[in-house]
Design a protein around this motif. Structure first.
Motif, PDB file in Angstrom:
ATOM      1  N   LEU A 179     -15.129   4.951  10.576  1.00 39.70           N
ATOM      2  CA  LEU A 179     -13.863   4.483  10.427  1.00 39.70           C
ATOM      3  C   LEU A 179     -12.871   5.580  10.681  1.00 39.70           C
ATOM      4  O   LEU A 179     -12.865   6.371   9.784  1.00 39.70           O
ATOM      5  CB  LEU A 179     -13.419   3.594   9.192  1.00 39.70           C
ATOM      6  CG  LEU A 179     -12.268   3.178   8.972  1.00 39.70           C
ATOM      7  CD1 LEU A 179     -12.025   1.940   9.758  1.00 39.70           C
ATOM      8  CD2 LEU A 179     -12.222   2.663   7.421  1.00 39.70           C
ATOM      9  N   SER A 190     -14.620  -0.663   5.141  1.00 40.19           N
ATOM     10  CA  SER A 190     -14.103   0.601   4.904  1.00 40.19           C
ATOM     11  C   SER A 190     -14.901   1.378   3.642  1.00 40.19           C
ATOM     12  O   SER A 190     -14.590   2.008   3.177  1.00 40.19           O
ATOM     13  CB  SER A 190     -12.466   0.453   4.057  1.00 40.19           C
ATOM     14  OG  SER A 190     -12.080   1.651   4.089  1.00 40.19           O
ATOM     15  N   TRP A 220      -9.755   6.548  -0.408  1.00 38.92           N
ATOM     16  CA  TRP A 220     -10.081   8.097  -0.660  1.00 38.92           C
ATOM     17  C   TRP A 220      -8.958   8.875  -0.277  1.00 38.92           C
ATOM     18  O   TRP A 220      -8.652   9.918  -0.671  1.00 38.92           O
ATOM     19  CB  TRP A 220     -11.484   8.225  -0.261  1.00 38.92           C
ATOM     20  CG  TRP A 220     -11.714   8.143   1.019  1.00 38.92           C
ATOM     21  CD1 TRP A 220     -11.403   8.985   2.188  1.00 38.92           C
ATOM     22  CD2 TRP A 220     -12.362   7.060   1.858  1.00 38.92           C
ATOM     23  NE1 TRP A 220     -11.763   8.719   3.533  1.00 38.92           N
ATOM     24  CE2 TRP A 220     -12.392   7.306   3.352  1.00 38.92           C
ATOM     25  CE3 TRP A 220     -12.736   5.842   1.166  1.00 38.92           C
ATOM     26  CZ2 TRP A 220     -13.047   6.433   4.045  1.00 38.92           C
ATOM     27  CZ3 TRP A 220     -13.380   5.075   2.231  1.00 38.92           C
ATOM     28  CH2 TRP A 220     -13.492   5.240   3.467  1.00 38.92           C
ATOM     29  N   LYS A 221      -8.409   8.546   1.047  1.00 39.28           N
ATOM     30  CA  LYS A 221      -7.421   9.363   1.745  1.00 39.28           C
ATOM     31  C   LYS A 221      -6.361   9.755   0.584  1.00 39.28           C
ATOM     32  O   LYS A 221      -5.524  10.804   0.717  1.00 39.28           O
ATOM     33  CB  LYS A 221      -6.947   8.707   3.170  1.00 39.28           C
ATOM     34  CG  LYS A 221      -7.771   8.954   4.099  1.00 39.28           C
ATOM     35  CD  LYS A 221      -7.138   8.587   5.713  1.00 39.28           C
ATOM     36  CE  LYS A 221      -8.341   9.310   6.509  1.00 39.28           C
ATOM     37  NZ  LYS A 221      -7.782   8.742   7.811  1.00 39.28           N
ATOM     38  N   PHE A 270      -6.508  -4.856  -0.296  1.00 40.29           N
ATOM     39  CA  PHE A 270      -7.424  -4.126   0.481  1.00 40.29           C
ATOM     40  C   PHE A 270      -6.772  -3.122   1.155  1.00 40.29           C
ATOM     41  O   PHE A 270      -5.725  -3.173   1.681  1.00 40.29           O
ATOM     42  CB  PHE A 270      -7.915  -4.963   1.440  1.00 40.29           C
ATOM     43  CG  PHE A 270      -9.012  -4.568   2.362  1.00 40.29           C
ATOM     44  CD1 PHE A 270      -9.972  -4.026   1.937  1.00 40.29           C
ATOM     45  CD2 PHE A 270      -8.487  -4.190   3.875  1.00 40.29           C
ATOM     46  CE1 PHE A 270     -10.985  -3.558   3.015  1.00 40.29           C
ATOM     47  CE2 PHE A 270      -9.388  -3.467   4.725  1.00 40.29           C
ATOM     48  CZ  PHE A 270     -10.580  -3.149   4.173  1.00 40.29           C
ATOM     49  N   PHE A 294      -5.930  -2.541  10.785  1.00 39.82           N
ATOM     50  CA  PHE A 294      -6.690  -1.766   9.791  1.00 39.82           C
ATOM     51  C   PHE A 294      -5.664  -0.642   9.440  1.00 39.82           C
ATOM     52  O   PHE A 294      -6.270   0.632   8.938  1.00 39.82           O
ATOM     53  CB  PHE A 294      -8.049  -1.213  10.587  1.00 39.82           C
ATOM     54  CG  PHE A 294      -9.152  -2.099  10.187  1.00 39.82           C
ATOM     55  CD1 PHE A 294     -10.144  -1.636   9.029  1.00 39.82           C
ATOM     56  CD2 PHE A 294      -9.251  -3.144  10.914  1.00 39.82           C
ATOM     57  CE1 PHE A 294     -11.040  -2.760   8.791  1.00 39.82           C
ATOM     58  CE2 PHE A 294     -10.200  -4.006  10.628  1.00 39.82           C
ATOM     59  CZ  PHE A 294     -11.043  -3.919   9.226  1.00 39.82           C
ATOM     60  N   GLN A 295      -4.500  -0.762   9.677  1.00 40.58           N
ATOM     61  CA  GLN A 295      -3.367   0.256   9.069  1.00 40.58           C
ATOM     62  C   GLN A 295      -3.803   1.780   9.368  1.00 40.58           C
ATOM     63  O   GLN A 295      -3.520   2.496   8.577  1.00 40.58           O
ATOM     64  CB  GLN A 295      -3.532   0.266   7.469  1.00 40.58           C
ATOM     65  CG  GLN A 295      -3.388  -1.338   6.999  1.00 40.58           C
ATOM     66  CD  GLN A 295      -3.506  -1.780   5.355  1.00 40.58           C
ATOM     67  OE1 GLN A 295      -3.014  -0.421   4.933  1.00 40.58           O
ATOM     68  NE2 GLN A 295      -3.399  -2.803   4.837  1.00 40.58           N
ATOM     69  N   ASN A 322       0.969  -1.250   0.228  1.00 40.13           N
ATOM     70  CA  ASN A 322       0.188  -0.070   0.021  1.00 40.13           C
ATOM     71  C   ASN A 322       0.787   1.276   0.101  1.00 40.13           C
ATOM     72  O   ASN A 322       0.607   2.198  -0.634  1.00 40.13           O
ATOM     73  CB  ASN A 322      -1.121   0.029   1.179  1.00 40.13           C
ATOM     74  CG  ASN A 322      -2.070  -1.085   0.965  1.00 40.13           C
ATOM     75  OD1 ASN A 322      -2.161  -1.604   0.080  1.00 40.13           O
ATOM     76  ND2 ASN A 322      -2.680  -1.347   2.185  1.00 40.13           N
ATOM     77  N   ALA A 358      -0.391   3.612   8.499  1.00 46.14           N
ATOM     78  CA  ALA A 358      -0.439   4.085   7.250  1.00 46.14           C
ATOM     79  C   ALA A 358      -1.224   5.129   7.064  1.00 46.14           C
ATOM     80  O   ALA A 358      -0.978   6.172   6.272  1.00 46.14           O
ATOM     81  CB  ALA A 358      -0.580   2.927   6.494  1.00 46.14           C
ATOM     82  N   SER A 359      -2.591   5.193   7.502  1.00 44.84           N
ATOM     83  CA  SER A 359      -3.492   6.246   7.174  1.00 44.84           C
ATOM     84  C   SER A 359      -3.316   7.385   7.817  1.00 44.84           C
ATOM     85  O   SER A 359      -4.437   8.327   7.905  1.00 44.84           O
ATOM     86  CB  SER A 359      -4.910   5.461   7.085  1.00 44.84           C
ATOM     87  OG  SER A 359      -5.482   4.999   8.294  1.00 44.84           O
ATOM     88  N   PRO A 395      -7.496   0.025   3.392  1.00 46.82           N
ATOM     89  CA  PRO A 395      -8.611   0.792   4.158  1.00 46.82           C
ATOM     90  C   PRO A 395      -8.596   2.228   3.780  1.00 46.82           C
ATOM     91  O   PRO A 395      -7.395   2.947   3.686  1.00 46.82           O
ATOM     92  CB  PRO A 395      -8.162   0.884   5.632  1.00 46.82           C
ATOM     93  CG  PRO A 395      -7.247  -0.280   5.581  1.00 46.82           C
ATOM     94  CD  PRO A 395      -6.392  -0.357   4.450  1.00 46.82           C
ATOM     95  N   GLN A 396      -9.674   2.938   3.483  1.00 43.11           N
ATOM     96  CA  GLN A 396      -9.898   4.382   3.135  1.00 43.11           C
ATOM     97  C   GLN A 396      -8.947   4.730   2.219  1.00 43.11           C
ATOM     98  O   GLN A 396      -8.108   5.844   2.233  1.00 43.11           O
ATOM     99  CB  GLN A 396      -9.356   5.139   4.669  1.00 43.11           C
ATOM    100  CG  GLN A 396     -10.504   5.060   5.589  1.00 43.11           C
ATOM    101  CD  GLN A 396      -9.735   5.586   7.062  1.00 43.11           C
ATOM    102  OE1 GLN A 396      -9.052   5.184   7.715  1.00 43.11           O
ATOM    103  NE2 GLN A 396     -10.972   6.639   7.410  1.00 43.11           N
TER     104      GLN A 396
END
Lengths: 590, 332
Positions: free
Chosen positions: B60, A348, A288-289, A283, B250-251, A269, B254-255, A285-286
């Motif tokens: 989330l 997500s 769109w970020k 996969f 859920f990373q 990712n 990273a996010s 998550p999010q």
């Protein structure tokens, strides 16, 4: 056209401040309007040097490649069955959005009622070694299932009596007891055709156990050949003498396809976000970020749920367990689950609202769905109604807060799914809380994958999150069969290959036969609706969410013209018809 | 691990006027106490906090703000509520595991050290074998094979894998105590083995046992976090470890959702640091030789002792018998 105006949901951006397509300094693509770029309308400036002509892909291979034998238990990418038409190709190519079967190695096909299927092969197909591709290769590929009945391709012969060739035409005689045209077409669309010359040798060397034969030199017909495979990456090189140049309108856009092998999702990712990967199947998550922070990242659907739904993870219910054998209880459970919450957090946001049906309400399967019935006789999240259903069925809440009837408490039940399948782990956590809150004693438990799978197949579970057939030429029939079929029922303790919940019913087999052997669309629709009605009445299992068949996400840092809603010349796929876009991508830089 | 061989014998001999002062608590002790109490209060705050840890209040990874001090986690739950519940669970697991481990360790160490001979060899042999096996591996294996993991089963599993070093240290002390005279007296007066162990040997190593217990609690909290990070945590419960597990899954890193993984990390750090500091400062309390109080305090204490000595001398000198021999050079 696709730029900034068509943004929609993700438009929380700082009012389209960014320049489009390598605008800073007036790079290579100046003046040209790029299509098929990131969801924010952005594109990169392209890589320099050799890497500009290469496609970096990820999400298919997690361990060092050991064999490229497509019949092995765990073949390396892209030799694993039905993953991409880069080295090996299939006769037909399934398109997940339109539901069509496009020509592949076969130029055309014709279904003659439920009697037979005729295929006409393309002209001038050659193997990578220059030898000619013949109908014999096709026949031999399927015959391997007779030589080694342990192979997946052996199931082809359950539905087919005979496969013969006449010149460039193949004739398939369908088994008239089963009359399952869909299953045969599914085989034709997913089975890679291998070279008879190579596999005759394999049969000889391996003593008829073809799955055990190992090779690092796959011989295919596709547009790429294997150049290198080691611990860190798999590299495919463009096959300059590819037979399909006329058919596809040229050679693929990239000279090489490189698949780095990562340890985890996270590594991939991160690289994807930085444009070191062009496209992947992971996969995130999010996601769109990524485009909100200005990266040229895109998905096929420009707005939620971003990915085309293609599979339906089910909450399987073991209907042999006391309590779970009561359809009223199962229906109550289906009412108790907060699907919106699962879609929003565990998935997500990549799942649309779940319907009470075994048919995916989108893309290829949508035509078979009776939405009004699904809405009228189905279920949605309603905890009060769930408790009402339990009370109506004679269950009473005990002092421990759990419902029981005749001394039979609802629970304690375990919800299992493999450890590390994070979206399903999270989904089951939500389900467990939901069930607890309506007075059903349930808790999660996440064994290792192999353990989970054997527990499910052997009927040694209470409830489980597991997958059933994803969208293909044989669905939705295949999915009904997976969930409900009473053919060859395996008692608990023996391995089952369908209907893991051991749900028993007298009429379902006839309905399944009627649906698979329906001669025309009207009768097929009728049979499928009957099945769906039975499913809603009995709830042998129920879907928790929709999932894309493949997570298709791209980074337009080096290539543009990715398939998307607003640029839908190809499907958001890697398998089947998903080879279309490798011929159509456009290099941004240089 | 501190294995200071300390004895409270001298300490408990003479009763003092002010017991608290004689403990001579250092600044480090108070710091540690504040940290530990803070974490305990955080755990208890969950009872009065309006939002439950299982209530969905957002989506989330919503960023902090809008009445949510720490935003939401991957389930859309309030991170602060989950943190409180998680802290409570982790403390419970730590305490239970600490009690289990310390009880086993002290019992084995006492018996081995006092009884001696082949029995001691046997017990210590077992202990050394267990000590040589990496605890985390055993933990993982046991956790995987348990049908389901609850808070209590996890605590007990952690407890029964972390006693060996306590047992070793206690044995060393018990065998030294076993050779003292008062034990002989007890034996001659016909006391039973159990009685001797509890009444005559244990008090001398109690201070050490308390310190070992504090260390065990800190260790168990970290062990739980490690297990839960691997996904072997208690099912259906929140702990600091499961919070980290989900934020990893859920990373969150990273996010950029720092509010999902930093708070539990911080609380874990605080709780283990607090307990370790507490243990170290207790060391000073129990063992005067290790005291590192302020110089001023030391001076005050020295002055106080000199004053007492002078007063004593004056008292003795008051009847002033010339029959008392005085050495040459003594001030008259």
């Amino acid at each position: 056209m696709a730029v900034t105006g068509a943004l929609g949901g993700a438009a929380t951006l700082a009012a389209c401040g960014g320049a489009t397509g390598g605008g800073d300094g007036g790079g290579g693509a100046s003046g040209e309007e790029l299509v098929g770029v990131g969801n924010n309308g952005e594109a990169g400036t392209g890589r320099s040097g050799e890497a500009a002509d290469q496609l970096f892909i990820a999400g298919f291979q997690w361990s060092p490649p050991t064999t490229f034998n497509t019949f092995a238990a765990a073949p390396a990418w892209p030799a694993s069955a039905n993953v991409a038409q880069y080295i090996y190709e299939t006769l037909l190519r399934f398109h997940i959005v339109s539901g069509e079967l496009l020509p592949g190695l076969a130029a055309s096909y014709e279904v003659n009622g439920t009697e037979s299927i005729t295929l006409t092969l393309q002209d001038g197909i050659t193997w990578h070694d220059g030898s000619e591709f013949t109908p014999e290769d096709v026949i031999y590929t399927f015959e391997l299932g007779k030589i080694d009945p342990g192979l997946g391709v052996a199931s082809f012969w359950n539905d087919v009596d005979e496969l013969t060739a006449e010149g460039n035409t193949l004739n398939i005689a369908i088994n008239q007891e089963r009359k399952n045209v869909g299953a045969v077409l599914n085989s034709l669309a997913t089975q890679f055709i291998v070279a008879k010359s190579q596999f005759e040798q394999a049969v000889e060397e391996s003593g008829d156990s073809i799955a055990a034969w190992e090779t690092m030199e796959p011989l295919g017909t596709g547009p790429f050949t294997l150049e290198l495979a080691d611990q860190t990456q798999i590299i495919l090189a463009r096959h300059e003498d590819y037979w399909g140049q006329d058919f596809y309108g040229g050679l693929p856009a990239m000279t090489k396809i490189i698949h780095p092998i990562f340890k985890s999702n996270e590594d991939g990712n991160l690289k994807f976000q930085n444009g070191e990967l062009d496209v992947m199947q992971q996969f995130v998550p999010q996601i769109w970020k990524m485009w909100e922070s200005g990266k040229p990242v895109g998905t096929y659907l420009r707005e939620e749920p971003y990915y085309t739904p293609g599979s339906m993870p089910m909450l399987l219910i073991n209907t042999t367990k006391p309590g779970l054998d009561d359809p009223a209880v199962r229906k109550a459970l289906a009412h108790a689950v907060d699907y919106a919450s699962i879609a929003e957090t565990a998935m997500s946001g990549y799942s649309s609202q779940v319907l009470a049906s075994l048919i995916i309400p989108d893309g290829a399967e949508d035509q078979w769905l009776d939405r009004d019935k699904a809405a009228a006789d189905g279920w949605t999240f309603d905890a009060a109604k769930a408790e009402q259903l339990l009370q109506d069925a004679g269950y009473e809440k005990g002092s421990d807060g759990f419902y029981a009837k005749d001394g039979q408490k609802l629970g304690p039940w375990k919800l299992i799914t493999p450890q590390g399948w994070t979206d399903w782990n999270a989904a089951l956590e939500i389900v467990a809380k939901n069930l607890q809150s309506i007075g059903v004693d349930a808790a999660t438990n996440f064994p290792q994958q192999a353990q989970t799978q054997s527990a499910i197949q052997n009927g040694d579970f209470d409830m489980a999150c597991w997958y059933v057939a994803g969208t293909g030429p044989a669905t939705p029939w295949q999915r009904f069969s997976d969930v409900m079929s009473n053919v060859d029922m395996a008692p608990a303790g023996q391995t089952a290959y369908r209907n893991y919940g051991r749900w028993e019913n007298d009429e379902v087999n006839d309905l399944l036969t009627a649906a698979s052997s329906a001669a025309d669309d009207a009768s097929k629709l009728e049979a499928l609706t009957a099945l769906d009605n039975l499913y809603r009445a009995e709830v042998p299992a129920f879907p928790l969410m929709y999932r894309p068949d493949e997570f298709f996400e791209f980074n337009a840092g080096n290539w543009s013209n990715w398939p998307a809603e607003d640029n839908d010349y190809a499907a958001p796929m890697f398998r089947g018809a998903g080879n279309q876009w490798i011929f159509e991508l456009k290099k941004i830089g240089g | 691990m501190s294995t200071v061989n300390t004895s409270m014998a001298e300490e408990t001999m003479a009763p003092r006027a002010n017991p608290l002062r004689s403990f001579n608590f250092s600044g480090r002790f108070w710091t540690a106490l504040v940290l530990v109490v803070f974490v305990i209060l955080l755990g208890l705050a969950g009872f009065v906090y309006p939002t439950g840890p299982a209530e969905k209040v957002g989506s989330l990874y919503d960023a902090p703000g809008g009445g949510l001090l720490l935003g939401t986690d991957n389930f859309g739950h309030d991170v602060l509520a989950v943190l409180m519940a998680g802290t409570r669970t982790s403390l419970i697991i730590g305490l239970v595991a600490g009690i289990v481990a310390t009880t086993i360790g002290v019992t084995i160490g006492l018996v081995a050290g006092y009884v001696g001979g082949w029995f001691e060899e046997l017990l210590m042999g077992v202990t050394n074998v267990v000590l040589a096996i990496p605890a985390i591996v055993v933990l993982i294996l046991i956790s995987v094979s348990l049908p389901e993991s609850t808070i209590w089963s996890l605590a007990v599993v952690i407890g029964i894998t972390s006693w060996p070093w306590t047992a070793r240290a206690v044995r060393a002390q018990a065998s030294s105590v076993a050779t003292r005279e008062h034990i002989d007296v007890a034996r001659l007066s016909g006391a039973r083995l159990g009685g001797i162990l509890v009444k005559d040997v244990l008090p001398y190593i109690l201070s050490y046992a308390v310190m070992a217990f504090v260390l065990q609690v800190a260790g168990a909290i970290l062990a739980e976090a490690a297990l839960s990070m691997l996904g072997l945590g208690p099912s259906g419960a929140n702990s600091l470890g499961t919070q980290l597990h989900w934020s990893l899954a859920f990373q969150a890193v990273a996010s950029g959702a720092w509010w999902a993984f930093l708070p539990p990390t911080l609380v874990l750090t605080l709780v283990s640091f607090g307990f370790l500091l507490l243990q170290a400062s207790l060391d000073e309390v129990f063992n005067p030789r290790l005291r590192r109080g302020k110089r001023k305090q030391m001076k005050q204490a020295a002055a106080r002792r000199a004053e007492e000595a002078r007063a004593l001398a004056a008292q003795q000198a008051a009847p002033s018998d010339s029959s008392l021999p005085t050495r040459a050079g003594d001030p008259a």
